[in-house]
Design a protein around this motif. Structure first.
Motif, PDB file in Angstrom:
ATOM      1  N   THR A 182     -96.669  32.674  64.271  1.00 56.82           N
ATOM      2  CA  THR A 182     -96.335  32.714  64.744  1.00 56.82           C
ATOM      3  C   THR A 182     -95.009  31.896  63.460  1.00 56.82           C
ATOM      4  OG1 THR A 182     -96.679  32.664  66.544  1.00 56.82           O
ATOM      5  CG2 THR A 182     -94.576  31.655  66.656  1.00 56.82           C
ATOM      6  N   ARG A 392     -92.170  35.733  63.998  1.00 60.81           N
ATOM      7  CA  ARG A 392     -92.479  35.312  62.721  1.00 60.81           C
ATOM      8  C   ARG A 392     -91.763  34.597  61.137  1.00 60.81           C
ATOM      9  NH1 ARG A 392     -94.798  39.875  65.111  1.00 60.81           N
ATOM     10  NH2 ARG A 392     -97.082  39.186  65.206  1.00 60.81           N
ATOM     11  N   GLU A 396     -94.318  33.427  57.727  1.00 60.44           N
ATOM     12  CA  GLU A 396     -94.534  35.130  57.527  1.00 60.44           C
ATOM     13  C   GLU A 396     -94.608  35.273  55.722  1.00 60.44           C
ATOM     14  OE1 GLU A 396     -96.712  38.420  57.879  1.00 60.44           O
ATOM     15  OE2 GLU A 396     -96.485  37.144  59.290  1.00 60.44           O
ATOM     16  N   ALA A 421     -91.546  40.606  59.508  1.00 55.78           N
ATOM     17  CA  ALA A 421     -91.083  39.152  59.888  1.00 55.78           C
ATOM     18  C   ALA A 421     -89.620  39.581  60.333  1.00 55.78           C
ATOM     19  CB  ALA A 421     -91.168  38.961  58.557  1.00 55.78           C
TER      20      ALA A 421
END
Length: 466
Positions: A182, A392, A396, A421
């Motif tokens: 996350t 994300r 990410e 992402a």
């Protein structure tokens, strides 16, 4: 075997200041100190201008919070857009020799911001929502790794996506970590901009996101260990992270309480108290970075136990403008400089990228929504949690940049994960407003959003600067 692992951990702990992997390609000796200074100030000016302009455009025409605009601005300044159409200009403004300098500023910015976010964390809300937070956290980890088990064999069959000779287990672990992430810093910024900093939903989502990201980093440590770094990397990361986190949570409030009392007694935060606070932040970020987790977790967990009340208000007033407006945009730009969206250059790769995107949304949004519902949250709240947890963002980009640098994945899969992402991050705010925010504002549960900032006096960092 156990003695070998212990020896490896001790050796790694003693090599904190040794080289940590290959450096960014550069010829630093060709740059004098004044050369670095000239480029650095020009870069800051360009970064700030791009973030302000793209952030304003995103708010006005796309309904996106300022932070998403800053993320896109970072990609715009990189090889995906500016470098594609004006390569000489992009290379002049962002020469490779400056990447390490920009990286350091980026880490300071995001770490300091997460420290401020930690000071807004309502632990009393977490206690009342502990069941939901744990359920969402577990679902946000279990479902992505299950999806990774299903899709990784197919990805391994396509040349160039993963490194030659990588085992299915390591490939699956890496994909699971990427899908489970996350966007912790961006999630915090979105929560603050949307007026959720002091709500139970905001605290629940932040706590679940922090846990999921920490697990993903530990899994990455396991994969890196399998790639030749040795088991000590994983043991140091997981063990060191748990020990330090436990120490801070058990003793942090007592140790930092005198700082709060000094501020209350003097009626303001003196430069001495501010200096001590920043020293503690730097040490906390250093410890978590040194063990192999990430500096942002050190900042966040320390912020969670800092004194509240006047101390937190004074800290926010003195530190937030510099952190949010000047330092944090460097984080987005550094990652954007490593992002190339032009690598998805065939119909087959496009289909695979869309498949990864769909699987990732189902694994994160769907699983977190179902977990929240099973924990007793109403449908609207569960949908809001799922929308936020699906974002994300730059975390990410950090983890996939490591995967690319270490040779775990190839440029094509890297670009697919970048696309995932960006899209999931852009989805977060509109979906949250659709499912939860709009009705909550109409009923008075949340303050109104004006110009991208939250009209809520209790909102946390960045709410008045977005």
């Amino acid at each position: 075997m156990a003695l070998d692992i212990f020896g490896s951990v001790v050796s790694l702990a003693g090599d904190v200041f040794a080289k940590h992997g290959p450096a960014v390609p550069a010829v630093a000796q060709s740059y004098s100190p004044s050369d670095f200074s000239v480029h650095f100030f020009l870069q800051l000016a360009v970064i700030l201008l791009a973030c302000r302009v793209v952030g304003w455009l995103g708010r006005k025409f796309l309904g996106q919070p300022q932070v998403v605009g800053e993320m896109i601005a970072g990609v715009v300044l990189g090889p995906s857009l500016l470098g594609l159409f004006f390569p000489e200009l992009q290379a002049t403004i962002f020469p490779k020799e400056m990447k390490n300098v920009l990286y350091t500023g980026a880490q300071l910015g995001v770490g300091l911001y997460m420290f401020l976010v930690g000071t807004t964390l309502r632990l009393d809300h977490f206690q009342t929502k502990a069941r939901s937070a744990i359920g969402v956290s577990v679902a946000g980890i279990a479902a992505p790794f299950f999806i990774a088990v299903l899709i990784t064999p197919m990805l391994l069959g396509i040349p160039g996506l993963f490194a030659d000779g990588i085992s299915q287990i390591n490939a699956t672990l890496f994909m699971g970590a990427c899908i489970a992430l996350t966007a912790f810093p961006m999630l915090a910024r979105i929560i603050n901009e949307r007026g959720l900093a002091n709500t139970s939903l905001g605290t629940l989502t932040l706590t679940a996101g922090a846990f999921d990201d920490a697990v993903s980093w530990c899994v990455l440590a396991l994969v890196l260990a399998a790639f030749g770094a040795g088991p000590g990397v994983a043991v140091l990361a997981i063990g060191g992270g748990l020990i330090y986190s436990g120490f801070i949570l058990l003793f942090g409030r007592k140790l930092t309480a005198p700082l709060g009392k000094m501020v209350e007694r003097e009626g303001e935060m003196s430069t001495t108290v501010l200096g001590i606070t920043l020293i503690l932040f730097c040490l906390s970020a250093f410890i978590m970075d040194a063990v192999g987790i990430h500096a942002i977790f050190g900042g966040f967990i320390l912020g969670a136990v800092m004194p509240r009340g006047l101390f937190a208000a004074e800290l926010k007033k003195k530190v937030e403008p510099l952190a949010v407006v000047l330092l944090l945009p460097m984080f987005f730009t550094y990652s954007g400089l490593n992002t190339r969206l032009d690598m998805i250059n065939s119909f087959e790769l496009l289909l695979i990228a869309l498949g990864i995107l769909l699987a990732s949304v189902l694994a994160k949004f769907g699983a977190c929504y179902l977990a929240a519902r099973m924990a007793g949250e109403d449908n609207r709240t569960a949908l809001g949690i799922g929308a936020l947890m699906n974002s994300r963002g730059l975390m990410e980009l950090i983890i996939i940049n490591i995967g690319l640098q270490k040779g775990i994945i190839g440029p094509a899969l890297f670009s697919m994960l970048v696309l995932m992402a960006v899209v999931t991050t852009m989805m977060a705010s509109p979906l949250f407003e659709l499912f939860y925010g709009r009705k909550a504002r109409e009923s008075g549960e949340l303050g109104a959003i004006a110009g991208g900032s939250v009209g809520n006096a209790a909102a946390g960092p960045a709410s008045n600067l977005a």
